[in-house]
Design a protein around this motif. Sequence first.
Motif, short mmCIF file in Angstrom:
data_model
loop_
_atom_site.label_atom_id
_atom_site.label_comp_id
_atom_site.label_asym_id
_atom_site.label_seq_id
_atom_site.Cartn_x
_atom_site.Cartn_y
_atom_site.Cartn_z
N SER A 1 56.96 -73.99 76.80
CA SER A 1 55.74 -74.53 76.20
C SER A 1 55.25 -75.68 77.08
CB SER A 1 56.00 -75.04 74.78
OG SER A 1 54.84 -75.65 74.28
N SER B 1 53.07 -78.05 75.85
CA SER B 1 52.47 -79.07 75.01
C SER B 1 53.01 -80.45 75.32
CB SER B 1 52.71 -78.74 73.53
OG SER B 1 54.11 -78.67 73.28
N THR C 1 49.90 -72.00 78.47
CA THR C 1 50.38 -72.14 77.09
C THR C 1 50.84 -70.78 76.55
OG1 THR C 1 48.85 -73.97 76.71
CG2 THR C 1 49.72 -72.89 74.77
N LEU D 1 43.67 -76.33 75.22
CA LEU D 1 45.00 -75.84 75.58
C LEU D 1 45.23 -75.93 77.07
CD1 LEU D 1 45.22 -72.64 73.32
CD2 LEU D 1 46.04 -74.95 72.83
#
Length: 219
Positions: free
Chosen positions: A103, A105, A81, A77
């Motif tokens: 986020s 990601s 996060t 991660l």
Amino acid sequence: VSASASMTQQLLSSPAPRPRPYRVCNWDRSLRKGIMAQSLAELLRQAQSALLAPGPISLVLDEDGTAVETEAFFRTLEEGTVLMALSKGQSWAASKTPGYQLSLSHKPPRRIDVACITFDLYKTNPRDLGCLNVKATLYGTYSMSYDLRCYGAKRLMKEALRWTLFTMQATGHVLLGTSCYMQQLLDATEEPKEAESNPPLQSLLPCSLPPVPRRKMLQ
């Protein structure tokens, strides 16, 4: 003017994991907390304490509800996060609030610095010309620095004039000595030529003259 250079190397075979920042929210996203943790177990413990959860909790990704259950997955991660803490009986649900959901990601992968060069220009005295420090770091392991310092413009100018005067004097002595030697060489080559072109007067006269005849005197 003075210059100094230094080079250091830092090798860490197994660096200790450092705490990383994360964001944790409760099941309805009404409460968010920022937590620093270096392992999944530590993050679970701190999230339960920060959110005042009544019992054991589990963590899922806030963006899609992916469960975070293993330490290996937790290591993948990114920092910052957003995670959701769920207690027993609670489940993940997509956010009904329109807008951008925080986020990381979709952020680009973490970069690796190959080389970093910094220039630092400073003065240790108002009368100085200035000092320059150059530092280079390769792969975050090898570092090399070079420090160039210039002191006192007046002193530096005096030293430059002194070296210029010395150079001029030395050049003058060399030129004077060379001219004297060349004059002597030219004089030595011209003397035999003058002797050959002007023979002495005695060499022109005959070696012996015939005797003068005597006249008889009449009595």
